[in-house]
Write an enzyme that holds these catalytic residues in place. Structure first.
Site, PDB file in Angstrom:
ATOM      1  N   ASP A  20       0.794  -1.236   0.000  1.00  0.00           N
ATOM      2  CA  ASP A  20       0.000   0.000   0.000  1.00  0.00           C
ATOM      3  C   ASP A  20       0.823   1.281   0.000  1.00  0.00           C
ATOM      4  O   ASP A  20       0.258   2.374   0.004  1.00  0.00           O
ATOM      5  CB  ASP A  20      -0.949   0.015   1.196  1.00  0.00           C
ATOM      6  CG  ASP A  20      -1.973  -1.111   1.123  1.00  0.00           C
ATOM      7  OD1 ASP A  20      -2.448  -1.409   0.014  1.00  0.00           O
ATOM      8  OD2 ASP A  20      -2.272  -1.694   2.184  1.00  0.00           O
ATOM      9  N   LEU A  60       2.869   4.492   1.250  1.00  0.00           N
ATOM     10  CA  LEU A  60       2.701   5.338   2.443  1.00  0.00           C
ATOM     11  C   LEU A  60       1.233   5.743   2.603  1.00  0.00           C
ATOM     12  O   LEU A  60       0.840   6.863   2.349  1.00  0.00           O
ATOM     13  CB  LEU A  60       3.592   6.573   2.356  1.00  0.00           C
ATOM     14  CG  LEU A  60       5.049   6.334   2.705  1.00  0.00           C
ATOM     15  CD1 LEU A  60       5.879   7.583   2.449  1.00  0.00           C
ATOM     16  CD2 LEU A  60       5.213   5.887   4.145  1.00  0.00           C
ATOM     17  N   HIS A  61       0.420   4.809   3.023  1.00  0.00           N
ATOM     18  CA  HIS A  61      -0.988   5.071   3.306  1.00  0.00           C
ATOM     19  C   HIS A  61      -1.121   5.447   4.781  1.00  0.00           C
ATOM     20  O   HIS A  61      -0.108   5.629   5.459  1.00  0.00           O
ATOM     21  CB  HIS A  61      -1.838   3.854   2.949  1.00  0.00           C
ATOM     22  CG  HIS A  61      -1.435   2.621   3.708  1.00  0.00           C
ATOM     23  ND1 HIS A  61      -2.008   2.277   4.902  1.00  0.00           N
ATOM     24  CD2 HIS A  61      -0.486   1.691   3.459  1.00  0.00           C
ATOM     25  CE1 HIS A  61      -1.441   1.169   5.356  1.00  0.00           C
ATOM     26  NE2 HIS A  61      -0.507   0.793   4.485  1.00  0.00           N
ATOM     27  N   ALA A  62      -2.323   5.543   5.293  1.00  0.00           N
ATOM     28  CA  ALA A  62      -2.546   6.054   6.656  1.00  0.00           C
ATOM     29  C   ALA A  62      -1.802   5.262   7.729  1.00  0.00           C
ATOM     30  O   ALA A  62      -1.136   5.842   8.588  1.00  0.00           O
ATOM     31  CB  ALA A  62      -4.035   6.084   6.963  1.00  0.00           C
TER      32      ALA A  62
END
Length: 89
Positions: A12, A14-16
């Site tokens: 993913d 640098l997602h949340a």
């Protein structure tokens, strides 16, 4: 000042969740930390800044630290990214 470049290998990017883990670790250090991708630089201690980079799987990011613990900061953050944001207990 120390800079190292590392490739995002987690699915993913640098997602949340990964951004939150990065910021949590970055805040353990007194050094100023900067994250760079796509020619943009942001404060490595700002979750909003990191998420605004839009760095995804397979892209390279550069981590820079400047301060008294800069070497340990960069080493720890590179290790976090290389371990796909899995934090050991």
């Amino acid at each position: 000042m120390i800079t190292k470049t590392v490739k995002l290998t987690n699915e993913d990017g640098l997602h949340a969740r990964s951004a939150a883990l990065f910021v949590r670790m970055a805040n353990r250090f007194s050094s100023e930390i900067t994250l760079q991708a796509h020619g943009d630089s942001v404060n490595g201690k700002s979750i909003i800044g990191i998420m605004s980079l839009g760095a995804f799987y397979g892209e390279e990011i550069s981590i820079t630290a400047s301060g008294t613990d800069e070497e340990k900061a960069v080493e720890s953050l590179v290790e976090l990214v290389e371990n796909n944001f899995v934090v050991a207990n």
